[in-house]
Design a protein around this motif. Structure first.
Motif, short mmCIF file in Angstrom:
data_model
loop_
_atom_site.label_atom_id
_atom_site.label_comp_id
_atom_site.label_asym_id
_atom_site.label_seq_id
_atom_site.Cartn_x
_atom_site.Cartn_y
_atom_site.Cartn_z
N UNK A 1 -4.75 5.08 9.13
CA UNK A 1 -3.83 5.32 10.25
C UNK A 1 -4.01 6.75 10.70
N UNK A 2 -4.20 6.94 12.00
CA UNK A 2 -4.36 8.29 12.54
C UNK A 2 -3.06 9.09 12.41
N UNK A 3 -1.92 8.41 12.51
CA UNK A 3 -0.62 9.07 12.37
C UNK A 3 0.17 8.37 11.27
N UNK A 4 0.12 8.87 10.04
CA UNK A 4 0.81 8.19 8.93
C UNK A 4 2.33 8.19 9.07
N UNK A 5 2.87 9.20 9.73
CA UNK A 5 4.33 9.25 9.88
C UNK A 5 4.86 8.14 10.77
N UNK A 6 4.00 7.59 11.63
CA UNK A 6 4.43 6.47 12.47
C UNK A 6 4.61 5.19 11.65
N UNK A 7 4.08 5.16 10.44
CA UNK A 7 4.18 3.98 9.58
C UNK A 7 5.27 4.11 8.53
N UNK A 8 6.04 5.21 8.56
CA UNK A 8 7.10 5.45 7.59
C UNK A 8 8.44 5.60 8.29
N UNK A 9 9.46 4.95 7.74
CA UNK A 9 10.81 5.15 8.26
C UNK A 9 11.81 4.79 7.16
N UNK A 10 12.98 5.43 7.23
CA UNK A 10 14.05 5.15 6.28
C UNK A 10 15.29 4.78 7.07
N UNK A 11 15.88 3.64 6.69
CA UNK A 11 17.14 3.19 7.27
C UNK A 11 18.08 2.89 6.11
N UNK A 12 19.09 3.72 5.94
CA UNK A 12 20.00 3.55 4.81
C UNK A 12 19.25 3.76 3.51
N UNK A 13 19.20 2.72 2.67
CA UNK A 13 18.47 2.80 1.40
C UNK A 13 17.16 2.00 1.44
N UNK A 14 16.68 1.71 2.65
CA UNK A 14 15.46 0.94 2.80
C UNK A 14 14.35 1.80 3.40
N UNK B 1 2.54 3.11 -5.70
CA UNK B 1 1.84 2.20 -6.62
C UNK B 1 2.74 1.30 -7.45
N UNK B 2 3.98 1.68 -7.63
CA UNK B 2 4.85 0.89 -8.50
C UNK B 2 5.84 0.09 -7.67
N UNK B 3 5.33 -0.74 -6.78
CA UNK B 3 6.18 -1.61 -5.98
C UNK B 3 5.63 -3.02 -6.03
N UNK B 4 6.37 -3.94 -5.52
CA UNK B 4 5.98 -5.35 -5.65
C UNK B 4 4.91 -5.80 -4.66
N UNK B 5 4.62 -5.01 -3.62
CA UNK B 5 3.69 -5.46 -2.60
C UNK B 5 2.24 -5.10 -2.89
N UNK B 6 1.99 -3.96 -3.49
CA UNK B 6 0.66 -3.49 -3.83
C UNK B 6 -0.26 -3.32 -2.61
N UNK B 7 0.29 -3.36 -1.39
CA UNK B 7 -0.53 -3.18 -0.20
C UNK B 7 0.07 -2.09 0.68
N UNK B 8 0.71 -1.13 0.08
CA UNK B 8 1.34 -0.07 0.85
C UNK B 8 0.46 1.16 0.99
N UNK B 9 -0.72 1.16 0.39
CA UNK B 9 -1.60 2.31 0.46
C UNK B 9 -2.10 2.52 1.88
N UNK B 10 -2.19 3.78 2.27
CA UNK B 10 -2.76 4.09 3.58
C UNK B 10 -3.55 5.39 3.51
N UNK B 11 -4.64 5.38 4.25
CA UNK B 11 -5.46 6.57 4.40
C UNK B 11 -5.13 7.20 5.75
N UNK B 12 -5.30 8.50 5.86
CA UNK B 12 -5.00 9.19 7.11
C UNK B 12 -5.77 10.50 7.14
N UNK B 13 -5.87 11.14 8.33
CA UNK B 13 -6.57 12.42 8.39
C UNK B 13 -5.93 13.45 7.47
N UNK B 14 -6.75 14.21 6.79
CA UNK B 14 -6.27 15.16 5.77
C UNK B 14 -5.36 16.24 6.35
N UNK B 15 -5.49 16.54 7.62
CA UNK B 15 -4.63 17.58 8.19
C UNK B 15 -3.16 17.18 8.24
N UNK B 16 -2.86 15.89 8.03
CA UNK B 16 -1.47 15.41 8.01
C UNK B 16 -0.81 15.54 6.63
#
Length: 150
Positions: A72-85, A116-131
């Motif tokens: 992902x070019x912008x990793x922060x676009x793939x992260x969000x927190x709502x309450x405790x989720x 790494x310690x979650x039930x989905x095991x597909x949450x890994x993402x690569x992104x540009x190192x400057x982020x």
């Protein structure tokens, strides 16, 4: 005096040798073994050595692509927190259950974020190192109880 084309060629060759030196050494040894069996006309061992040569040349390619996650070019676009989720890509994780987060540099160009310690095991993402600094700050802000593993 060398022309710019030669300089570029030798520069690229040097980079390849530095990056893949061990792999190329294994390939050379396997190629010599293959040549020996080909010369002695031992068909079975020639085929085995040829398979070994192909495997050496492909060494590390599948595992890196499989384990490293999507880019992902912008990793922060793939992260969000709502309450405790916490939402990572399309997966939702309980913030209170997240104890460890992997955040590190894969190479000069890419960083890695994984839970790494979650039930989905597909949450890994690569992104540009400057982020990396921005992602680290985001994690410290939104997941203050999680340990960041390098």
């Amino acid at each position: 005096m060398m022309s710019p084309e030669h300089t570029t060629f030798f520069t690229k060759l040097t980079q390849i040798l530095r990056k893949h030196g061990l792999k190329l050494s294994f390939a050379l040894v396997t190629l010599l073994i293959y040549s020996n069996y080909l010369y002695t006309q031992d068909t079975l061992f020639t085929l085995i050595a040829l398979c070994g040569l192909v495997n050496v040349l492909l060494l590390g390619r599948a595992s890196k692509a499989h384990q490293a996650g999507e880019f992902f070019a912008d990793p922060l676009s793939q992260l969000s927190v709502t309450g405790t989720t916490l939402t990572v890509k399309q997966h939702q994780l309980d913030v209170t259950a997240i104890n460890k987060v992997v955040l590190d540099r894969l190479d000069d160009d890419e960083g890695l974020l994984d839970f790494p310690f979650n039930r989905y095991q597909k949450t890994a993402m690569r992104f540009p190192a400057e982020h990396l600094p921005a992602v680290r700050q985001w994690l410290l802000t939104h997941l203050p109880n999680a340990t960041i593993i390098r």
